[in-house]
Motif scaffolding. Structure first.
Motif, PDB file in Angstrom:
ATOM      1  N   ASP A 206      -2.713  23.384   1.143  1.00 54.26           N
ATOM      2  CA  ASP A 206      -4.019  22.894   0.821  1.00 54.26           C
ATOM      3  C   ASP A 206      -4.147  21.513   1.116  1.00 54.26           C
ATOM      4  OD1 ASP A 206      -5.279  25.080  -0.630  1.00 54.26           O
ATOM      5  OD2 ASP A 206      -3.443  25.230  -1.821  1.00 54.26           O
ATOM      6  N   LYS A 207      -2.896  20.772   1.182  1.00 54.57           N
ATOM      7  CA  LYS A 207      -3.090  19.505   1.388  1.00 54.57           C
ATOM      8  C   LYS A 207      -1.705  19.006   1.768  1.00 54.57           C
ATOM      9  CE  LYS A 207      -5.631  15.553   0.514  1.00 54.57           C
ATOM     10  NZ  LYS A 207      -7.067  15.316   0.727  1.00 54.57           N
ATOM     11  N   PHE A 208      -1.973  17.768   2.667  1.00 60.45           N
ATOM     12  CA  PHE A 208      -0.558  17.374   3.336  1.00 60.45           C
ATOM     13  C   PHE A 208      -0.841  15.733   2.849  1.00 60.45           C
ATOM     14  CE2 PHE A 208       1.724  14.615   6.317  1.00 60.45           C
ATOM     15  CZ  PHE A 208       2.978  15.422   6.511  1.00 60.45           C
ATOM     16  N   ILE A 209       0.188  15.037   2.275  1.00 63.12           N
ATOM     17  CA  ILE A 209       0.100  13.908   1.646  1.00 63.12           C
ATOM     18  C   ILE A 209       1.017  12.865   2.230  1.00 63.12           C
ATOM     19  CG2 ILE A 209      -0.062  12.231  -0.052  1.00 63.12           C
ATOM     20  CD1 ILE A 209      -1.341  14.701  -1.876  1.00 63.12           C
ATOM     21  N   VAL A 210       0.922  11.803   2.744  1.00 67.41           N
ATOM     22  CA  VAL A 210       1.848  10.703   3.136  1.00 67.41           C
ATOM     23  C   VAL A 210       1.537   9.731   1.846  1.00 67.41           C
ATOM     24  CG1 VAL A 210       2.386   8.831   4.704  1.00 67.41           C
ATOM     25  CG2 VAL A 210       1.545  10.927   5.418  1.00 67.41           C
ATOM     26  N   ARG A 211       2.929   9.886   1.196  1.00 67.96           N
ATOM     27  CA  ARG A 211       2.931   8.906  -0.307  1.00 67.96           C
ATOM     28  C   ARG A 211       3.365   7.497   0.078  1.00 67.96           C
ATOM     29  NH1 ARG A 211       4.440  11.192  -5.595  1.00 67.96           N
ATOM     30  NH2 ARG A 211       3.390   9.551  -6.248  1.00 67.96           N
ATOM     31  N   ARG A 212       3.121   6.682  -0.836  1.00 68.65           N
ATOM     32  CA  ARG A 212       3.833   5.430  -0.720  1.00 68.65           C
ATOM     33  C   ARG A 212       4.921   5.671  -1.629  1.00 68.65           C
ATOM     34  NH1 ARG A 212       3.276   1.566  -4.507  1.00 68.65           N
ATOM     35  NH2 ARG A 212       1.336   2.311  -5.407  1.00 68.65           N
ATOM     36  N   ILE A 213       6.298   4.954  -1.417  1.00 64.56           N
ATOM     37  CA  ILE A 213       7.314   4.588  -2.404  1.00 64.56           C
ATOM     38  C   ILE A 213       6.951   3.857  -3.525  1.00 64.56           C
ATOM     39  CG2 ILE A 213       9.691   4.051  -2.639  1.00 64.56           C
ATOM     40  CD1 ILE A 213      10.057   4.748   0.353  1.00 64.56           C
ATOM     41  N   HIS A 214       7.165   4.388  -4.968  1.00 56.50           N
ATOM     42  CA  HIS A 214       7.158   3.440  -5.873  1.00 56.50           C
ATOM     43  C   HIS A 214       8.422   3.026  -6.260  1.00 56.50           C
ATOM     44  CE1 HIS A 214       8.162   6.512  -8.820  1.00 56.50           C
ATOM     45  NE2 HIS A 214       7.376   7.459  -8.212  1.00 56.50           N
ATOM     46  N   ASN A 215       8.313   1.901  -7.145  1.00 59.07           N
ATOM     47  CA  ASN A 215       9.939   1.284  -7.659  1.00 59.07           C
ATOM     48  C   ASN A 215      10.406   1.768  -8.658  1.00 59.07           C
ATOM     49  OD1 ASN A 215       8.408  -0.122  -9.483  1.00 59.07           O
ATOM     50  ND2 ASN A 215       9.061  -2.357  -8.831  1.00 59.07           N
ATOM     51  N   TRP A 216       9.948   2.957  -9.379  1.00 60.82           N
ATOM     52  CA  TRP A 216      10.549   3.395 -10.529  1.00 60.82           C
ATOM     53  C   TRP A 216      10.801   2.365 -11.498  1.00 60.82           C
ATOM     54  CZ3 TRP A 216      10.148   7.904 -12.189  1.00 60.82           C
ATOM     55  CH2 TRP A 216      10.323   9.124 -11.381  1.00 60.82           C
ATOM     56  N   ALA A 217       9.731   1.483 -11.740  1.00 65.85           N
ATOM     57  CA  ALA A 217       9.902   0.487 -12.989  1.00 65.85           C
ATOM     58  C   ALA A 217      10.989  -0.461 -12.500  1.00 65.85           C
ATOM     59  CB  ALA A 217      10.016   0.918 -14.273  1.00 65.85           C
ATOM     60  N   GLY A 218      11.040  -1.003 -11.336  1.00 68.67           N
ATOM     61  CA  GLY A 218      12.099  -2.200 -10.959  1.00 68.67           C
ATOM     62  C   GLY A 218      13.420  -1.542 -10.415  1.00 68.67           C
ATOM     63  N   LEU A 219      13.748  -0.044 -10.665  1.00 68.62           N
ATOM     64  CA  LEU A 219      14.925   0.408 -10.306  1.00 68.62           C
ATOM     65  C   LEU A 219      15.156   0.642  -8.833  1.00 68.62           C
ATOM     66  CD1 LEU A 219      15.207   3.040 -13.278  1.00 68.62           C
ATOM     67  CD2 LEU A 219      16.269   0.987 -13.080  1.00 68.62           C
ATOM     68  N   TYR A 220      14.036   0.628  -8.114  1.00 68.99           N
ATOM     69  CA  TYR A 220      14.273   0.848  -6.776  1.00 68.99           C
ATOM     70  C   TYR A 220      13.409  -0.338  -6.029  1.00 68.99           C
ATOM     71  CZ  TYR A 220      14.166   2.766  -2.134  1.00 68.99           C
ATOM     72  OH  TYR A 220      14.105   3.045  -0.520  1.00 68.99           O
ATOM     73  N   ASN A 221      14.151  -1.201  -5.180  1.00 68.78           N
ATOM     74  CA  ASN A 221      13.480  -2.450  -4.580  1.00 68.78           C
ATOM     75  C   ASN A 221      12.624  -2.125  -3.458  1.00 68.78           C
ATOM     76  OD1 ASN A 221      12.976  -5.431  -4.406  1.00 68.78           O
ATOM     77  ND2 ASN A 221      14.877  -5.324  -3.006  1.00 68.78           N
ATOM     78  N   ILE A 222      11.295  -2.552  -3.597  1.00 62.47           N
ATOM     79  CA  ILE A 222      10.860  -2.365  -2.347  1.00 62.47           C
ATOM     80  C   ILE A 222       9.566  -3.652  -2.417  1.00 62.47           C
ATOM     81  CG2 ILE A 222      10.472   0.208  -2.277  1.00 62.47           C
ATOM     82  CD1 ILE A 222       7.909   0.281  -3.972  1.00 62.47           C
ATOM     83  N   SER A 223       8.971  -3.731  -1.232  1.00 62.42           N
ATOM     84  CA  SER A 223       8.085  -5.134  -1.080  1.00 62.42           C
ATOM     85  C   SER A 223       6.603  -4.484  -1.119  1.00 62.42           C
ATOM     86  CB  SER A 223       8.489  -5.801   0.264  1.00 62.42           C
ATOM     87  OG  SER A 223       8.024  -4.822   1.267  1.00 62.42           O
ATOM     88  N   ARG A 224       5.882  -5.192  -1.679  1.00 58.02           N
ATOM     89  CA  ARG A 224       4.441  -4.762  -1.938  1.00 58.02           C
ATOM     90  C   ARG A 224       3.326  -5.696  -1.045  1.00 58.02           C
ATOM     91  NH1 ARG A 224       3.030  -1.969  -6.126  1.00 58.02           N
ATOM     92  NH2 ARG A 224       1.245  -1.478  -4.833  1.00 58.02           N
ATOM     93  N   LYS A 225       2.627  -5.005  -0.550  1.00 59.41           N
ATOM     94  CA  LYS A 225       1.469  -5.843   0.172  1.00 59.41           C
ATOM     95  C   LYS A 225       0.017  -5.814  -0.285  1.00 59.41           C
ATOM     96  CE  LYS A 225       4.018  -4.914   4.698  1.00 59.41           C
ATOM     97  NZ  LYS A 225       4.090  -4.266   6.122  1.00 59.41           N
ATOM     98  N   GLY A 226      -1.026  -6.716   0.264  1.00 58.82           N
ATOM     99  CA  GLY A 226      -2.324  -6.528  -0.107  1.00 58.82           C
ATOM    100  C   GLY A 226      -2.457  -7.479  -1.352  1.00 58.82           C
ATOM    101  N   LYS A 227      -3.665  -7.559  -1.965  1.00 59.57           N
ATOM    102  CA  LYS A 227      -4.185  -8.332  -3.115  1.00 59.57           C
ATOM    103  C   LYS A 227      -3.982  -7.464  -4.323  1.00 59.57           C
ATOM    104  CE  LYS A 227      -7.789 -11.037  -5.157  1.00 59.57           C
ATOM    105  NZ  LYS A 227      -9.391 -11.466  -5.082  1.00 59.57           N
ATOM    106  N   LEU A 228      -2.992  -7.910  -5.095  1.00 62.99           N
ATOM    107  CA  LEU A 228      -2.623  -7.270  -6.318  1.00 62.99           C
ATOM    108  C   LEU A 228      -3.027  -8.026  -7.381  1.00 62.99           C
ATOM    109  CD1 LEU A 228       1.239  -6.073  -5.383  1.00 62.99           C
ATOM    110  CD2 LEU A 228      -0.922  -4.921  -4.884  1.00 62.99           C
TER     111      LEU A 228
END
Length: 323
Positions: A206-228
């Motif tokens: 029914d659906k194919f999704i490309v997901r953004r990785i989230h940081n598990w409340a700071g437990l996984y380090n990722i950089s964020r882009k865009g106006k937050l």
């Protein structure tokens, strides 16, 4: 209660930043187990595996929770920190949840999804299933999903879809989610994505999704882009999570339960929903002091792109495929 009306009321109290919400939660995360058979590189279950005691939800607790939830929730995520298919009574859990008209949902790595298991959970009334499959080729997939075999898991998913088609079922609504962690060029990734999706042609995906990785409340380090923008977390205003042992964390991002707001073995869910700890948590979001909490301070759920004061990705809450 009508689902859209229920959501509208929850949105009203969210916009008011209310501490006490006279409307019950609409979505429940019911963790049937926190055990997992993989060691995925972005999951806290892998990086801090020994930090948790592992277990399966007892049947008596499950029935007790379900009897409460059936009075107010719209759907139930029968998963959280672990691989739910490992629970020996998972098919029964799906069936009981469906009989309670609560729309059982599953997010799975599909590694142990045999043909028999697929047929059983479809017939049990599973409403939604999402397959987590991070990588379009064997090298990438097995580097991310440590412990899984690319060919076997892909075959499991295809067999599931073939069984769904053979049974003539429209449910469960079926999604494949991919977090694109490849380092190739955009053109190369697009080609691999297209070739991968071709594997499911003619099948009831029914659906194919490309997901953004989230940081598990700071437990996984990722950089964020865009106006937050700062935005109060939505979880305490529309949902509730219950660990396999009955402990109730602040939200599903609180992986190690650093903010426990109640114990479902000793308190009713609705008492916890507007209990002192939950009200204090909501108050901290309202006055923008949530950063004082150990997990909230680094969580990417309170700094996001917004529309009319709501995180843009949560507008998909009105769409079935939102997890």
């Amino acid at each position: 209660m009508n689902h859209l009306f229920h959501l509208a009321k929850l949105y009203y109290y969210y916009r008011r930043r209310a501490e006490k919400i006279p409307v019950p939660p609409t979505r429940i995360w019911l963790e049937v187990t926190n055990a997992c058979n993989l060691r995925c590189i972005m999951c806290p279950n892998s990086t801090n595996y020994n930090a948790l005691k592992r277990g399966m939800m007892e049947w008596e607790l499950f029935e007790s929770l379900l009897s409460q939830i059936r009075g107010f929730a719209y759907d139930v995520n029968l998963f959280h920190r672990g691989e739910s298919l490992m629970h020996p009574r998972f098919v029964e859990m799906v069936n009981k949840t469906a009989e309670a008209k609560l729309r059982p949902r599953l997010h799975t790595n599909a590694t142990i999804l045999t043909e028999e298991y697929s047929r059983e959970i479809i017939k049990a009334g599973l409403d939604f299933i999402s397959f987590s499959f991070d990588g379009y080729d064997k090298g990438t997939y097995e580097k991310v999903r440590v412990g899984a075999v690319f060919e076997q898991v892909l075959e499991n998913i295809i067999k599931f879809l073939e069984i769904k088609k053979t049974l003539g079922r429209t449910k469960p609504y079926t999604v494949i989610e991919v977090m694109e962690v490849m380092k190739e060029s955009e053109d190369e990734i697009k080609k691999k994505r297209k070739d991968f999706r071709e594997k499911f042609r003619g099948l009831p995906l029914d659906k194919f999704i490309v997901r953004r990785i989230h940081n598990w409340a700071g437990l996984y380090n990722i950089s964020r882009k865009g106006k937050l923008n700062y935005v109060p977390c939505t979880f305490p205003y529309y949902s509730m999570s219950i660990f396999y042992d009955g402990k109730v964390p602040a939200c599903p991002q609180d992986f190690f339960g650093e903010i426990i707001i109640g114990d479902a073995k000793r308190e009713s869910l609705l008492d916890i929903w507007n209990g002192e700890k939950m009200r204090k948590l909501r108050k901290s979001f309202a006055n923008e002091s949530a950063e004082k909490h150990p997990r909230c301070q680094k969580c990417d759920m309170i700094y996001r792109e917004t529309f009319l004061g709501i995180p843009k990705n949560y507008l998909k809450f009105f769409i079935r495929e939102n997890i």
